[in-house]
Design a protein around this motif. Structure first.
Motif, PDB file in Angstrom:
ATOM      1  N   GLU A   1      62.537   3.718  29.636  1.00  0.00           N
ATOM      2  CA  GLU A   1      62.505   2.603  30.591  1.00  0.00           C
ATOM      3  C   GLU A   1      61.226   2.637  31.424  1.00  0.00           C
ATOM      4  OE1 GLU A   1      64.370  -0.009  32.112  1.00  0.00           O
ATOM      5  OE2 GLU A   1      65.593  -0.145  30.309  1.00  0.00           O
TER       6      GLU A   1
ATOM      7  N   LYS B   1      63.984 -12.206  32.354  1.00  0.00           N
ATOM      8  CA  LYS B   1      65.317 -11.678  32.046  1.00  0.00           C
ATOM      9  C   LYS B   1      65.797 -10.796  33.198  1.00  0.00           C
ATOM     10  CE  LYS B   1      64.047 -11.371  27.162  1.00  0.00           C
ATOM     11  NZ  LYS B   1      63.812 -10.441  26.017  1.00  0.00           N
TER      12      LYS B   1
ATOM     13  N   ASP C   1      61.025  -6.608  32.989  1.00  0.00           N
ATOM     14  CA  ASP C   1      61.647  -7.589  32.092  1.00  0.00           C
ATOM     15  C   ASP C   1      61.896  -8.902  32.823  1.00  0.00           C
ATOM     16  OD1 ASP C   1      61.654  -5.773  30.053  1.00  0.00           O
ATOM     17  OD2 ASP C   1      63.833  -5.540  29.936  1.00  0.00           O
TER      18      ASP C   1
ATOM     19  N   SER D   1      58.093  -0.050  31.296  1.00  0.00           N
ATOM     20  CA  SER D   1      57.736  -0.794  32.507  1.00  0.00           C
ATOM     21  C   SER D   1      56.319  -0.475  32.971  1.00  0.00           C
ATOM     22  CB  SER D   1      58.746  -0.523  33.626  1.00  0.00           C
ATOM     23  OG  SER D   1      58.895   0.854  33.872  1.00  0.00           O
TER      24      SER D   1
ATOM     25  N   GLU E   1      59.244 -11.521  31.711  1.00  0.00           N
ATOM     26  CA  GLU E   1      59.989 -12.193  30.641  1.00  0.00           C
ATOM     27  C   GLU E   1      61.080 -13.126  31.155  1.00  0.00           C
ATOM     28  OE1 GLU E   1      58.777 -11.729  27.740  1.00  0.00           O
ATOM     29  OE2 GLU E   1      57.503 -10.006  28.208  1.00  0.00           O
TER      30      GLU E   1
ATOM     31  N   ALA F   1      62.360  -1.406  33.693  1.00  0.00           N
ATOM     32  CA  ALA F   1      62.127  -2.610  32.892  1.00  0.00           C
ATOM     33  C   ALA F   1      63.350  -3.522  32.936  1.00  0.00           C
ATOM     34  CB  ALA F   1      61.802  -2.228  31.445  1.00  0.00           C
ATOM     35  N   SER F   2      64.533  -2.994  32.569  1.00  0.00           N
ATOM     36  CA  SER F   2      65.723  -3.834  32.426  1.00  0.00           C
ATOM     37  C   SER F   2      66.750  -3.663  33.535  1.00  0.00           C
ATOM     38  CB  SER F   2      66.396  -3.546  31.078  1.00  0.00           C
ATOM     39  OG  SER F   2      66.864  -2.201  31.018  1.00  0.00           O
TER      40      SER F   2
END
Length: 260
Positions: A186, A137, A131, A190, A135, A170-171
């Motif tokens: 997740e 983030k 992410d 990813s 992105e 991912a986050s």
């Protein structure tokens, strides 16, 4: 924090100049020890004491590893003394091996850190949260174009024979707080992002934050399901003949910024 830094520095100098360092190093070499070290951001110049490593500091550390130790590749760990169960295996008689890793995937890792490792011929793993790198983030609130690696940065890392891109979710959630199904998602998100954007499927994983309280045994079958061959924590220690390959210890180096 500054007091702790100076105490650590004094202890380190005593350890070095009394000869205890060399005795310990010889012992570790004969035991086939492996030290996995971890960095985060790489800042201009010498850096500071705020959890960031300066370019000059990273450079002398990598030169030291090149001269005094054996730079390790993660695939060498698989053929060395790691087991899935943590069962004993005879350690090879080699020198002290050091595996270099970076977490999160900040742009300065690619633009400042990796050129230093390339110049010294040292392999590394960059554990990236998708992410963030795709992105922009990041859960710590650090968002901005200057912090996120460019497409060219990532493409160069994929092409390099000395760089391995690893999965950092991912986050960037804390794994011990997740239900198994959420952790599974997740990793699925990813891994798909890595495949779609870069055409790769990472085989190594690092737990976000990675302290003892942040990892759980039930993460292992999920990691295996997604094809990961090993996983790294931030629990301090050295790799030994009893190390579980999905709970590999690492030594944080971001605070080491002694003058060159």
């Amino acid at each position: 924090m500054r007091l702790v830094y100076w105490l650590e520095l004094i202890i380190a100098y005593l350890f070095y100049f009394t000869g205890l360092y060399w005795i310990r190093k010889l012992y570790l070499e004969r035991r086939g020890a492996i030290a996995v070290i971890a960095y985060h951001r790489v800042m201009p110049g010498a850096g500071d004491l705020g959890g960031m490593t300066g370019e000059q500091s990273l450079d002398w550390q990598m030169r030291y590893i090149r001269r005094r130790c054996i730079p390790a590749d993660w695939r060498g760990l698989l053929s060395g003394n790691l087991t899935e169960e943590g069962g004993k295996r005879k350690a090879p008689m080699t020198g002290l091996r050091v595996l270099v890793t970076f977490d999160d995937g900040y742009r300065d890792t690619f633009t400042r850190g990796l050129p230093i490792l390339e110049r010294n011929g040292i392999p590394s793993i960059v554990f990236a949260a998708t992410d963030f790198i795709f992105e922009g983030k990041h859960p710590d609130g650090n968002e901005g174009e200057g912090l996120v690696p460019s497409a060219d940065d990532l493409a160069a890392a994929v092409k390099s024979s000395l760089v391995t891109l690893g999965n950092h979710t991912a986050s960037h959630p804390i794994i011990s707080t997740l239900e198994p199904g959420y952790f599974d998602r997740e990793l699925d998100v990813s891994q798909r992002a890595f495949q779609t954007r870069l055409g790769i499927q990472p085989e190594v994983f690092a737990y976000p934050r990675g302290r003892k309280s942040d990892v759980k045994e039930n993460a292992v079958p999920i990691l295996q399901k997604h094809g990961f061959k090993m996983a790294f924590t931030m629990i301090p220690g050295l790799v030994s003949s009893t190390t579980h390959r999905y709970f590999i210890p690492r030594i944080g180096m971001s605070h080491v910024n002694d003058p060159v």
